[in-house]
Enzyme design. Structure first.
Site, PDB file in Angstrom:
ATOM      1  N   GLU A 339      -0.131  47.177  -7.698  1.00 23.12           N
ATOM      2  CA  GLU A 339       0.714  48.149  -8.403  1.00 23.12           C
ATOM      3  C   GLU A 339       2.047  48.411  -7.688  1.00 23.12           C
ATOM      4  O   GLU A 339       2.921  49.070  -8.237  1.00 23.12           O
ATOM      5  CB  GLU A 339      -0.029  49.498  -8.524  1.00 23.12           C
ATOM      6  CG  GLU A 339      -1.221  49.502  -9.461  1.00 23.12           C
ATOM      7  CD  GLU A 339      -2.519  49.073  -8.779  1.00 23.12           C
ATOM      8  OE1 GLU A 339      -2.450  48.339  -7.765  1.00 23.12           O
ATOM      9  OE2 GLU A 339      -3.592  49.454  -9.270  1.00 23.12           O
ATOM     10  N   TRP A 450     -14.915  64.791   6.596  1.00 24.24           N
ATOM     11  CA  TRP A 450     -14.698  63.404   6.198  1.00 24.24           C
ATOM     12  C   TRP A 450     -14.886  62.486   7.400  1.00 24.24           C
ATOM     13  O   TRP A 450     -14.359  62.761   8.478  1.00 24.24           O
ATOM     14  CB  TRP A 450     -13.279  63.209   5.663  1.00 24.24           C
ATOM     15  CG  TRP A 450     -13.082  63.745   4.286  1.00 24.24           C
ATOM     16  CD1 TRP A 450     -13.973  64.497   3.575  1.00 24.24           C
ATOM     17  CD2 TRP A 450     -11.929  63.574   3.462  1.00 24.24           C
ATOM     18  NE1 TRP A 450     -13.445  64.809   2.349  1.00 24.24           N
ATOM     19  CE2 TRP A 450     -12.194  64.258   2.255  1.00 24.24           C
ATOM     20  CE3 TRP A 450     -10.712  62.924   3.609  1.00 24.24           C
ATOM     21  CZ2 TRP A 450     -11.282  64.299   1.212  1.00 24.24           C
ATOM     22  CZ3 TRP A 450      -9.800  62.956   2.578  1.00 24.24           C
ATOM     23  CH2 TRP A 450     -10.082  63.645   1.381  1.00 24.24           C
TER      24      TRP A 450
END
Ligand code: AMP
Length: 553
Positions: A339, A450
């Site tokens: 992209e 995380w």
């Protein structure tokens, strides 16, 4: 408005016209069976591109039509890179590593009208022909030389299909073409995403986006290409247009070396030796494979010409960077996506930083952006985070070669307010260096915190017995998710999981240490050679990957 500048459209054919006159005698080399190299100059490449454009026009190809390729990195593929966009049609390189059904889906979705295929890929193409319902003509590169039966191919389609030999169709055409003045915002090429995140999506590059990307990619802060360079494009031409290398090579006059289908470590080492390239580009798994071969066969190939190699597509493991440093090859870490055309950032250390540890630290980041591409980090509540080297969020990008939408597919979650959501998580230092800690979907959420799977993988792959490691999150009753370390162990080594856990103990926080371990023969790879963690998660869900619990070292 007081500008007095001319409004000249940024078209691909202008790069071609410049290169064939200014760098006429620079060359493209393609690896041949048996180790030889075929050679064409930029001038010859331009002439062949004009011939190909005439041939395509004679088959009825018009502006905006999609012309697909199913080819290795080779001379004729580069000719298509120039011919198809310059005549106003849209180049669509198909990923030959995808499952055939997916290739068929993509070709139909793009409505490809013509397919140019290497004869060596006919075993893949032939069974697909009945399903490629939009394809009216198949052009086979190398058909005559390989004795391909064109009539049998046409019959295999089970419908009307023109089948041609590339050399015969193209060779007889005059070497000039009156390139049209296409709108710079019109489509020039398209690539589908490699499916690391679900179904492949079409990304359409414009003349303008490719032109600007090619100019900037050549800059000293990015690939730093000039006519003095010879670059080995290992990254396939179907993977984000070989990271734009054929176009950037023509912008700068850099010579291009094409490996064809010879992508195993030994032929690559021999190709580097034979072609004396000083630069190259490929994903980490390519460099890891080559490294293993070079280490196992000391002195078997002279790769001393190679000075700098771009590594991207997934994070560069520190152990890989260090090993290539020892060989005298500087790995240049770059980041991007289908992209993003792809170059978004590149990790050249700042001028003035000389301390080796600091230089290494900068080189292992994903790097800094280039002026037309803006970056920002966004937190869970949509808030824009500061560049303080700590605040961690999803990276969003905006710029003239960043995709604004997918072809023929709505995906509002991916694009918002003019920004592309990359799905990559990380932080940015005050001086603009991006460090990616994970993909959004690969982050392991343990007890509300995380854990970076990439960090654990990098640390594990720094162990001499671990050539490959992939870490995935697996469900855990107490913590929600915990890491599962899937490791490949080098032949003949006897290291235990407890020892590997101990090896990690002083490198990551204690609560991040994996307690789930599995030995695997190799990490599954995607069609572009990245670690396929989606596949590992599936294997775990199916009970094919049964971890051992190691809680104390
Ligand atoms: P693709 O479109 O197949 O090129 O995949 C793009 C994705 O590859 C990005 O969104 C990243 O997750 C990953 N990627 C590419 N380059 C890097 C890099 N240098 N470090 C970490 N991840 C990368």
């Amino acid at each position: 408005m007081i500008s007095t500048m001319q409004d000249v459209p940024l078209q691909i054919r202008r790069i071609l016209e410049h290169a064939v006159s200014v760098y006429a005698d620079q060359k493209i080399y393609t690896a041949q069976p048996g180790g030889g190299l075929s050679t064409r100059t930029f001038r010859e490449t331009g002439e062949n591109a004009a011939r190909l454009a005439r041939a395509l026009a004679s088959l009825g190809v018009r502006e905006g039509d999609r012309v697909a390729t199913l080819m290795w990195n080779n001379q004729e593929h580069v000719e298509a890179y120039w011919a198809v966009p310059s005549m106003g049609a849209v180049l669509h390189p198909l990923n030959l590593r995808l499952p055939p059904a997916q290739i068929g889906y993509i070709a139909c979705h793009a409505e490809d009208r013509v397919l140019i295929a290497d004869h060596s890929l006919l075993p893949l193409v032939t069974p697909l022909l009945p399903t490629l319902t939009t394809v009216e003509h198949l052009i086979v590169n190398g058909a005559a030389a390989s004795g391909t039966d064109l009539a049998a191919l046409a019959a295999a389609a089970g419908r009307e299909l023109g089948v041609h030999d590339y050399g015969e169709l193209v060779g007889s055409q005059p070497p000039t073409y009156a390139w049209p003045d296409v709108d710079e915002r019109s489509a020039a090429a398209m690539c589908y995403t490699s499916g690391t995140t679900g179904d492949p999506k079409g990304v359409v590059y414009s003349h303008r986006s490719i032109y600007l990307h090619s100019l900037c990619a050549a800059l000293p802060g990015l690939l730093n290409l000039t006519a003095a360079d010879r670059v080995l494009a290992i990254v396939p031409q179907f993977h984000v247009l070989a990271w734009g290398l054929p176009y950037t090579a023509f912008v700068t006059g850099a010579e291009l070396v094409q490996p064809g289908p010879f992508l195993q470590p030994e032929p690559l080492a021999r190709l580097i030796e034979a072609s004396r390239v000083n630069k190259a580009a490929g994903v980490p798994t390519i460099w890891a494979g080559l490294l293993s071969w070079l280490e196992a066969n000391p002195g078997a190939a002279d790769v001393s010409s190679l000075k700098e190699a771009v590594v991207g597509g997934s994070a560069c493991p520190p152990a890989l960077l260090d090993a290539y440093d020892r060989l005298g090859v500087t790995l240049l870490h770059a980041y991007g996506m289908t992209e993003t055309s792809p170059l978004a950032t590149c990790a050249r250390p700042p001028v003035g930083v000389t301390d080796p540890a600091e230089v290494r630290r900068y080189r292992l980041t994903q790097g800094r952006g280039v002026v037309p591409v803006e970056s920002r980090l966004v937190g869970p509540a949509g808030e824009v985070l500061p560049w303080d080297g700590e605040s961690t969020g999803e990276l969003e990008l905006r710029g003239p070669w960043i995709t604004g939408s997918y072809y023929g597919s709505e995906d509002p979650d991916k694009f918002h307010d003019g920004w592309l959501r990359t799905g990559d998580v990380g932080h940015i230092s005050p001086d603009g260096y991006l460090t990616l800690t994970d993909r959004v979907k690969d982050v392991i959420k343990s007890g509300g915190e995380w854990i970076s799977s990439v960090e654990l993988e990098n640390q594990l792959m720094a162990h001499p017995a671990v050539p490959e490691a992939a870490v995935i999150g697996v469900p855990d009753e107490k913590w929600g998710e915990r890491p599962l370390a899937c490791v490949v162990l080098r032949e003949g080594t006897e290291v235990t999981f407890s020892e590997l856990r101990e090896f990690l103990a002083d490198k990551v926080a204690r609560w991040q240490l994996p307690e789930n371990w599995a030995r695997i023969p190799e990490v599954p790879k995607t069609s572009v050679g990245k670690f396929d963690k989606k596949r590992l998660r599936e294997q775990y869900a199916l009970g094919e990957l049964v971890p051992e619990k190691i809680t104390a070292s």
